[in-house]
Design an enzyme around this catalytic site. Structure first.
Site, short mmCIF file in Angstrom:
data_model
loop_
_atom_site.label_atom_id
_atom_site.label_comp_id
_atom_site.label_asym_id
_atom_site.label_seq_id
_atom_site.Cartn_x
_atom_site.Cartn_y
_atom_site.Cartn_z
N SER A 139 -8.93 -8.14 6.42
CA SER A 139 -8.86 -7.55 7.75
C SER A 139 -9.79 -6.36 7.88
CB SER A 139 -7.42 -7.12 8.05
OG SER A 139 -6.53 -8.21 7.90
N TYR B 99 -1.44 -14.41 1.92
CA TYR B 99 -1.70 -13.15 2.62
C TYR B 99 -0.88 -13.12 3.90
CZ TYR B 99 -4.49 -9.43 4.93
OH TYR B 99 -4.91 -8.29 5.57
N LYS C 87 -0.19 -11.04 -1.08
CA LYS C 87 -0.42 -9.70 -0.55
C LYS C 87 0.45 -9.58 0.69
CE LYS C 87 -3.57 -6.69 1.89
NZ LYS C 87 -4.77 -6.61 2.75
N SER D 99 1.59 -7.23 3.67
CA SER D 99 1.23 -6.01 4.40
C SER D 99 2.27 -5.60 5.42
CB SER D 99 -0.12 -6.22 5.11
OG SER D 99 -1.14 -6.47 4.18
N GLY E 282 0.43 -4.37 0.44
CA GLY E 282 -0.72 -4.48 1.32
C GLY E 282 -1.13 -3.20 1.99
N VAL F 158 -3.35 -3.82 -2.59
CA VAL F 158 -4.60 -4.01 -1.86
C VAL F 158 -4.53 -3.07 -0.67
CG1 VAL F 158 -6.09 -5.63 -0.64
CG2 VAL F 158 -4.71 -6.42 -2.58
#
Length: 333
Positions: free
Chosen positions: A83, A174, A202, A204, A228, A245
């Site tokens: 992103s 993700y 991941k 987020s 995330g 991340v």
């Protein structure tokens, strides 16, 4: 490059030592030991911002310049085309060239994760194969979301299973609900964790209860959970996440690696104090000002940020001042 004046020179020997630590020293923290991972994701990964020239072209020279500056920071690896890399705005040939450029500059003991998620399963498989050929070690595959109402748990399990079966490199799921409008359902994550080529997620979303349950329910699988965002990194480690991340690592990479080290050494008070100082800057370069804010902050710390691609607009002077104040009041400028 400038880091906080509160990061004394005594930090750098520690960071240098950590840089050459073997990946196996970076294990998940507080969970019962399951099987050893086939590819250890423990540590910090910055999701690289993609530099553009004033005319809007990918600026590979500036990308290489940023990579040379990041080389002194003990990251586990790098993420491209996430992103924060403005992935949706890049043409297919640009995506592959970014992967190739980063792979050439990255030591082989550092992992390269590349975003390859598309809306269709077929396109995702094709791009994932191309990413592998360009040098990616791991495919980071975001949830398809255009037909959000049809993205049931069964549909997503089918999508990721097909991608995992076809991918020549390991796959990391993700989930980024702020951008896609959907969370990858827990039951889908648990099912997909059993796939031999799907090695992690991941997440987020920032729901620590969900992350802890994910770690718990996949503990017997070859599967790792990555935070995330830097704003909940410590809390994620406390419930068993393996790494992070974090967009803020583009700006404050060394402090985030220090937070990672403190958590792994059970120095929780020091880790908490550092985490507190990272929360507001992280919010500023993610939810509040997004990629334009991230790129502006990068420039204050010796990196090339540069413009975003339209329709992302630059910050106003008032927003720049607010962003700078956020970093200053937390001791980073």
């Amino acid at each position: 490059m400038a880091l906080s004046t509160r990061l004394t020179s005594s930090l750098w020997p520690t960071l240098a030592a950590l840089r050459w630590a073997t990946p196996r020293q970076c294990r998940r923290l507080s969970t019962p030991q399951g099987p050893e991972p086939s590819l250890d994701l423990g540590g910090i990964f910055p999701p690289l911002a993609t530099p553009f020239s004033p005319t809007g072209e990918v600026d590979y020279a500036q990308l290489e310049g940023n990579l040379s500056r990041y080389a002194s920071i003990p990251f586990r690896g790098l993420v491209v085309l996430g992103s924060n890399g403005e992935y949706p705005y890049l043409a297919p040939h640009e995506r592959l060239e970014v992967v190739s450029c980063v792979r050439r500059a990255l030591p082989r003991d550092h992992l390269l994760l590349a975003g390859s998620g598309c809306e269709s399963t077929q396109a995702t498989i094709e791009l994932t194969v191309s990413m592998a050929e360009a040098g990616a070690d791991v495919a980071l595959v975001v949830t398809p979301c255009y037909y959000r109402g049809a993205m049931t748990s069964a549909a997503l399990v089918h999508h990721y299973t097909e991608v995992g079966d076809a991918s020549p490199i390991p796959v990391v799921l993700y989930s980024v609900p702020a951008n896609t409008g959907l969370d990858l359902p827990m039951e889908a994550v648990v099912t997909l964790a059993q796939h031999p080529n799907i090695i992690g997620i991941k997440d987020s979303g920032g729901d620590i209860t969900r992350m802890g349950l994910m770690v718990h329910k996949t503990r017997q699988e070859d599967f790792q959970v990555l935070a995330g965002s830097a704003g909940f990194l410590l809390a994620s480690y406390a419930v068993g996440a393996s790494g992070g991340v974090c967009a803020l690592a583009n700006v404050l990479g060394a402090p985030l690696c220090q937070l990672d080290r403190l958590c792994r050494m059970d120095q929780w008070k020091e880790a908490r104090d550092l985490q507190h100082r990272l929360i507001e800057p992280n919010t500023a370069v993610t939810r509040q000002f997004g990629v334009p804010g991230l790129k502006k902050a990068m420039e204050w710390f010796g990196y090339y940020g540069g413009p975003c691609r339209a329709p992302l607009a630059p910050l106003s002077p008032a927003q720049v001042e607010e962003l700078r104040n956020t970093f200053s009041t937390n001791g980073w400028l």
